[in-house]
Design an enzyme around this catalytic site. Structure first.
Site, PDB file in Angstrom:
ATOM      1  N   ALA A  62       0.864  -1.182   0.000  1.00  0.00           N
ATOM      2  CA  ALA A  62       0.000   0.000   0.000  1.00  0.00           C
ATOM      3  C   ALA A  62       0.900   1.231   0.000  1.00  0.00           C
ATOM      4  CB  ALA A  62      -0.875  -0.007   1.245  1.00  0.00           C
ATOM      5  N   GLY A 101       0.403  -5.045   0.854  1.00  0.00           N
ATOM      6  CA  GLY A 101      -0.742  -5.037  -0.058  1.00  0.00           C
ATOM      7  C   GLY A 101      -0.418  -5.698  -1.384  1.00  0.00           C
ATOM      8  N   GLU A 104      -0.950  -9.188  -0.904  1.00  0.00           N
ATOM      9  CA  GLU A 104      -2.403  -9.402  -0.746  1.00  0.00           C
ATOM     10  C   GLU A 104      -3.104  -9.417  -2.106  1.00  0.00           C
ATOM     11  OE1 GLU A 104      -2.629  -6.235   2.285  1.00  0.00           O
ATOM     12  OE2 GLU A 104      -3.622  -7.726   3.553  1.00  0.00           O
ATOM     13  N   GLU A 124       3.941  -5.559   7.146  1.00  0.00           N
ATOM     14  CA  GLU A 124       3.144  -4.536   7.832  1.00  0.00           C
ATOM     15  C   GLU A 124       3.499  -4.394   9.298  1.00  0.00           C
ATOM     16  OE1 GLU A 124       1.986  -6.624   5.607  1.00  0.00           O
ATOM     17  OE2 GLU A 124       0.467  -5.695   4.335  1.00  0.00           O
TER      18      GLU A 124
HETATM   19  N1  3HC Z   1       4.610   3.537   0.101  1.00  0.00           N
HETATM   20  C1  3HC Z   1       5.107   4.750  -0.216  1.00  0.00           C
HETATM   21  N2  3HC Z   1       6.399   4.968  -0.529  1.00  0.00           N
HETATM   22  C2  3HC Z   1       7.215   3.902  -0.531  1.00  0.00           C
HETATM   23  C3  3HC Z   1       6.760   2.613  -0.213  1.00  0.00           C
HETATM   24  C4  3HC Z   1       5.389   2.443   0.096  1.00  0.00           C
HETATM   25  N3  3HC Z   1       4.885   1.251   0.395  1.00  0.00           N
HETATM   26  N4  3HC Z   1       7.813   1.770  -0.309  1.00  0.00           N
HETATM   27  C5  3HC Z   1       8.865   2.495  -0.664  1.00  0.00           C
HETATM   28  N5  3HC Z   1       8.526   3.788  -0.794  1.00  0.00           N
HETATM   29  C6  3HC Z   1       9.384   4.901  -1.229  1.00  0.00           C
HETATM   30  C7  3HC Z   1      10.493   5.162  -0.239  1.00  0.00           C
HETATM   31  O1  3HC Z   1      10.081   6.048   0.764  1.00  0.00           O
HETATM   32  C8  3HC Z   1      11.573   5.752  -1.107  1.00  0.00           C
HETATM   33  O2  3HC Z   1      11.242   7.098  -1.321  1.00  0.00           O
HETATM   34  P1  3HC Z   1      12.403   8.204  -1.516  1.00  0.00           P
HETATM   35  O3  3HC Z   1      13.178   7.771  -2.701  1.00  0.00           O
HETATM   36  O4  3HC Z   1      11.650   9.462  -1.668  1.00  0.00           O
HETATM   37  O5  3HC Z   1      13.220   8.150  -0.250  1.00  0.00           O
HETATM   38  C9  3HC Z   1      11.393   5.023  -2.440  1.00  0.00           C
HETATM   39  O6  3HC Z   1      10.064   4.483  -2.400  1.00  0.00           O
HETATM   40  C10 3HC Z   1      12.364   3.871  -2.649  1.00  0.00           C
HETATM   41  O7  3HC Z   1      12.326   3.041  -1.489  1.00  0.00           O
HETATM   42  P2  3HC Z   1      13.658   2.421  -0.871  1.00  0.00           P
HETATM   43  O8  3HC Z   1      14.718   3.464  -0.764  1.00  0.00           O
HETATM   44  O9  3HC Z   1      13.258   1.707   0.356  1.00  0.00           O
HETATM   45  O10 3HC Z   1      14.091   1.400  -2.025  1.00  0.00           O
HETATM   46  P3  3HC Z   1      14.769  -0.013  -1.891  1.00  0.00           P
HETATM   47  O11 3HC Z   1      15.013  -0.483  -3.279  1.00  0.00           O
HETATM   48  O12 3HC Z   1      15.906   0.049  -0.940  1.00  0.00           O
HETATM   49  O13 3HC Z   1      13.666  -0.974  -1.214  1.00  0.00           O
HETATM   50  C11 3HC Z   1      11.499  -1.930  -0.888  1.00  0.00           C
HETATM   51  C12 3HC Z   1      12.507  -1.289  -1.892  1.00  0.00           C
HETATM   52  C13 3HC Z   1      12.055  -3.277  -0.414  1.00  0.00           C
HETATM   53  C14 3HC Z   1      10.216  -2.126  -1.618  1.00  0.00           C
HETATM   54  C15 3HC Z   1      11.331  -1.002   0.329  1.00  0.00           C
HETATM   55  O14 3HC Z   1      11.033   0.302  -0.141  1.00  0.00           O
HETATM   56  C16 3HC Z   1      10.236  -1.398   1.284  1.00  0.00           C
HETATM   57  O15 3HC Z   1      10.442  -2.261   2.110  1.00  0.00           O
HETATM   58  N6  3HC Z   1       9.061  -0.731   1.182  1.00  0.00           N
HETATM   59  C17 3HC Z   1       7.983  -0.883   2.108  1.00  0.00           C
HETATM   60  C18 3HC Z   1       7.276  -2.177   1.910  1.00  0.00           C
HETATM   61  C19 3HC Z   1       6.119  -2.259   2.877  1.00  0.00           C
HETATM   62  O16 3HC Z   1       6.244  -2.027   4.062  1.00  0.00           O
HETATM   63  N7  3HC Z   1       4.964  -2.618   2.346  1.00  0.00           N
HETATM   64  C20 3HC Z   1       3.791  -2.733   3.157  1.00  0.00           C
HETATM   65  C21 3HC Z   1       3.089  -1.428   3.153  1.00  0.00           C
HETATM   66  S1  3HC Z   1       1.729  -1.419   4.248  1.00  0.00           S
HETATM   67  C22 3HC Z   1       0.506  -2.258   3.444  1.00  0.00           C
HETATM   68  O17 3HC Z   1       0.700  -2.759   2.379  1.00  0.00           O
HETATM   69  C23 3HC Z   1      -0.815  -2.259   4.153  1.00  0.00           C
HETATM   70  C24 3HC Z   1      -1.811  -3.198   3.527  1.00  0.00           C
HETATM   71  O18 3HC Z   1      -1.773  -4.404   4.228  1.00  0.00           O
HETATM   72  C25 3HC Z   1      -3.205  -2.646   3.578  1.00  0.00           C
END
Ligand code: 3HC
Ligand code: NAI
Length: 681
Positions: A62, A101, A104, A124
């Site tokens: 998400a 997400g 999911e 998450e």
């Molecule tokens: N939402 C918004 N922005 C995100 C994001 C997300 N889910 N994931 C990454 N970004 C942004 C980062 O803030 C970063 O922004 P910036 O360049 O402005 O600093 C850019 O994308 C690149 O991210 P990384 O520097 O972390 O890039 P990497 O290549 O090192 O890593 C990744 C990639 C493994 C995908 C890592 O970004 C990550 O772990 N992201 C989060 C994944 C996550 O937690 N997903 C679950 C979200 S909650 C959810 O899905 C709820 C649902 O259940 C309803």
């Protein structure tokens, strides 16, 4: 351009998402997916659907930036239901990461194919929430309760191969032929009369499994709210019909997402990413190639620092003054690697490879060709200056000369060379092979390429780096000083060391200041020749033979298993000392202890910002979270201060000021408090 585009490949509709950088499931993506599935349903010519991400990854989750605003429809839960209800089989074609997400969405698809390098996970929990789009209900139905619990509660992703083994991925496809292979797979399954629907499956478990899981993970999960919610949601998948389980998941999700723990953990997610950005250094600043590293001093820090580079495959030359110290240092490095191998976290070949990259020597001349030299000798300015003068004569021009000093002035050290632009502080934390934090200390003359190179290098050696300016103790140790000052003052005024430690343990720190002293050794920096037992109570304790854990007696007495009990002798010694100093003792409650330990730290953090010794408040949080065990669920000192209100902090500081010698209120903190502002977010 639309973030979701579709294309026909024969009877298959290929749905492409292009929402860089990580294909987060933002509102446009969700709307596009719903339209695409609608189109597939409506077109009798389409027999199957493939969903794929453009760029570096499948959906990584998400969009976290949307969490602070009300959810815009269609929300992800509705989108996944629409995908699952598609009348044509839908195949998720996964590369990069299918996270949160994203996974999911994949679980709602009827089939999943993935390239070998793909990673799948539900992270998450690391953001203080739980999967909120059916993940806690579908995953246990697809892979079983035990595998689902492990994934959801740890938040750690698994590799494609493992995902296939547990039934999460139906087929591993070619690394470079994902789309073609996914289309071929879709054509194969299109002919089948029925397709698997995750929500229709059942998840069964022996009810004891959840309590066993809780018990096994209790220590790791202590303090956090989200893991327990994750467990309850997975449990619901085994006891409730799918729709009711989803409703339970939603309720838990909303409670968590609006709570302070999740806000704090989301703050950390963005803070970690912000920390690697240096405001006035352009992204395209040329980097200095670092192929070989030299280390001076094979003591506690030098050895640990060396291991970081050896583990990353970078050859290290390590220099000592005398053979015995060199041999000891090298032996410890080897022993540490072997211990890791014994725990199964390294193969014997990897141990040999890492140690094979190490060249021990007594000759400074062997550092001549190193691209980076890190000094980790004794903490004395005269020695540092002498060492840097020598390095200046020997090491090739263009190389980076770094000091691991904890407190000393990097500019003064740099001035001992003819190339202060090449000098920088690289402050590792003990044990340097384990601790994540690296403070990069930017001198007045440090060249941009030197700074940018060190920042990039920190990623190679898997550290979380924060840039600090030159000041006494930089960011972390500078903030430790007022905390230690107040801890000492509190015991002089009548609190016991155990009482002070307990307040910080209850707050979530792994250890309190007096436990820390016992671990480090009470006699660090203590000189029996000059000690007169009159200046501070630590001298009195050292004179009484107390050394801390190493001799079993410090602020606590330790048994052979290192169990501690508060030392009555120490309490008496401190009481006597206070009486001699004329300090009256009184009952002190936990709230005062908390305020006097933590508010001065926030104040020091504000002074650091005021003096521009840190780039941003969130960097200070990153330092304390990664270097000193500040509990993550509070977001770090500055975020925590924002949470409780800066006016509360200022009022507390003013109340305690008469007892806090050396306290000086930060103007920045006072201003922000007066204006109702925050440091972060
Ligand atoms: N939402 C918004 N922005 C995100 C994001 C997300 N889910 N994931 C990454 N970004 C942004 C980062 O803030 C970063 O922004 P910036 O360049 O402005 O600093 C850019 O994308 C690149 O991210 P990384 O520097 O972390 O890039 P990497 O290549 O090192 O890593 C990744 C990639 C493994 C995908 C890592 O970004 C990550 O772990 N992201 C989060 C994944 C996550 O937690 N997903 C679950 C979200 S909650 C959810 O899905 C709820 C649902 O259940 C309803
Ligand atoms: P240490 O005493 O364990 O090791 C220092 C080593 O340097 C000794 O082995 C000594 O023989 C060697 N040495 C001294 N002078 C030398 C010279 N001229 N040439 C080559 N080798 C020489 O000390 P430690 O703890 O490793 O500290 C080193 C530096 O790291 C200090 O500046 C300290 O402030 C800093 N530091 C220490 C931390 C800790 O927790 N121990 C944490 C972060 C930084």
């Amino acid at each position: 351009m639309a973030v979701i585009t579709t294309r026909r490949e024969g009877d298959v509709l290929v749905v492409l998402s292009n929402n860089p950088p990580v294909n987060a499931l933002s509102i446009d993506v969700r709307q596009g997916l719903v339209q695409a599935i609608g189109a597939a349903d409506a077109d009798a010519g389409i027999k199957a659907v493939v969903i794929r991400g453009e760029g570096r990854t499948f959906f990584a989750g998400a969009d976290i930036t949307e969490f602070d605003a009300p959810m815009r429809e269609p929300g992800l839960p509705a989108v996944v239901d629409i995908i699952e209800a598609c009348t044509k089989p839908v195949v998720a074609a996964i590369h990069g990461t299918a996270l949160g997400g994203g996974l999911e969405v994949a679980l709602a698809c009827h089939y999943r194919v993935a390239v070998p390098s793909a990673k799948l996970g539900l992270p998450e929990v690391k953001l203080g929430i739980l999967p909120g789009a059916g993940g806690t209900q579908r995953l246990p139905r697809v892979v079983g309760v035990e595998a689902a619990l492990a994934m959801i509660v740890s938040g750690d992703p698994i590799a494609a191969g493992r995902a296939q083994a547990i039934g999460l991925v139906d087929r591993i496809v070619g690394e470079t032929s994902l789309e073609a292979d996914a289309i071929a797979f879709a054509n194969e399954v299109a002919a089948k009369p029925e397709h698997p629907i995750a929500s229709k499956a059942t998840a069964t478990a022996d009810p004891g499994v959840f309590d066993r899981f809780r018990a096994q993970n209790a220590r790791r999960l202590k303090g956090y709210e989200a893991p327990e919610a994750c467990i309850q949601a997975v449990e619901a998948a085994t006891t409730l019909p799918f729709e009711d389980g989803v409703a339970k998941e939603r309720a838990l999700f909303f409670k968590l997402v609006t709570g302070t723990q999740s806000q704090a953990l989301r703050h950390i997610f963005f803070a970690e990413r912000a920390a690697s950005k240096i405001d006035d250094i352009p992204k395209d600043t040329p980097l200095i190639p670092i192929k070989t590293v030299g280390i001076l001093g094979a003591g506690t820090m030098g050895g640990g620092i060396a291991m970081n580079f050896l583990s990353a495959g970078i050859p290290v030359t390590i220099v000592e003054r005398e053979q015995a110290a060199l041999d000891r240092g090298v032996a410890i490095i080897r022993k540490n690697y072997e211990a890791t191998a014994q725990k199964g976290r390294m193969t014997p070949e990897q141990v040999e490879k890492a140690t094979g990259l190490l060249t021990p020597t007594l000759s400074y001349a062997d550092l001549a060709d190193c691209d980076l030299v890190i000094e980790a000798v004794f903490e004395l300015m005269a020695i540092k200056k002498e060492v840097f003068g020598k390095l200046d004569d020997i090491v090739k021009q263009g190389a980076i000369l770094a000091s691991n000093t904890s407190y000393l002035d990097i500019d003064e050290i740099a001035a001992a060379t003819r190339r202060p632009e090449s000098v920088i502080g690289l402050h590792f934390f003990s044990p340097a092979n384990v601790m994540k934090l690296l403070e990069i200390v930017r001198g007045a003359k440090t060249a941009p390429s030197v700074l940018a190179t060190c920042m990039a290098l920190s990623k190679t050696i898997k550290k979380v780096a924060v840039v600090a300016g030159v000041c006494d103790g930089f960011i972390g140790n500078r903030m430790l000083t007022p905390r230690q000052r107040e801890a000492n003052a509190l015991v002089m005024e009548g609190a016991t060391p155990a009482q002070v430690d307990q307040v910080l343990l209850d707050f979530g720190f792994p250890m309190g200041p007096f436990q820390m002293s016992d671990l480090a050794g009470l006699d660090i920096g203590w000189d029996p020749a000059t000690s007169n037992g009159a200046e501070n109570f630590r001298d009195a304790l050292c004179e009484a033979g107390l050394r801390g854990q190493k001799n079993g007696h410090g602020f606590y007495d330790y048994d052979e298993k290192r169990n501690r009990t508060p030392s009555a002798k120490v309490e008496q010694l401190i009481r006597d000392f206070a009486a001699k100093q004329g300090v009256a003792q009184r009952e002190i409650d936990s709230q005062e202890i908390l305020e006097r330990l933590l508010y001065p730290m926030v104040n020091e953090g504000a002074l650091i910002l005021e003096e521009k010794m840190a780039q941003r408040a969130s960097d200070i949080d990153i330092v304390w979270l990664n270097g000193y065990g500040w509990p993550a669920w509070t977001g770090g000192p500055m975020f925590w201060a924002d949470t409780i209100g800066l006016d509360t902090v200022v009022a507390g500081l003013e109340k305690h000021a008469p007892r806090m010698a050396g306290h000086r209120l930060s103007t920045l903190l006072a201003d922000k408090a007066a204006k109702g502002q925050r440091f972060t977010g």
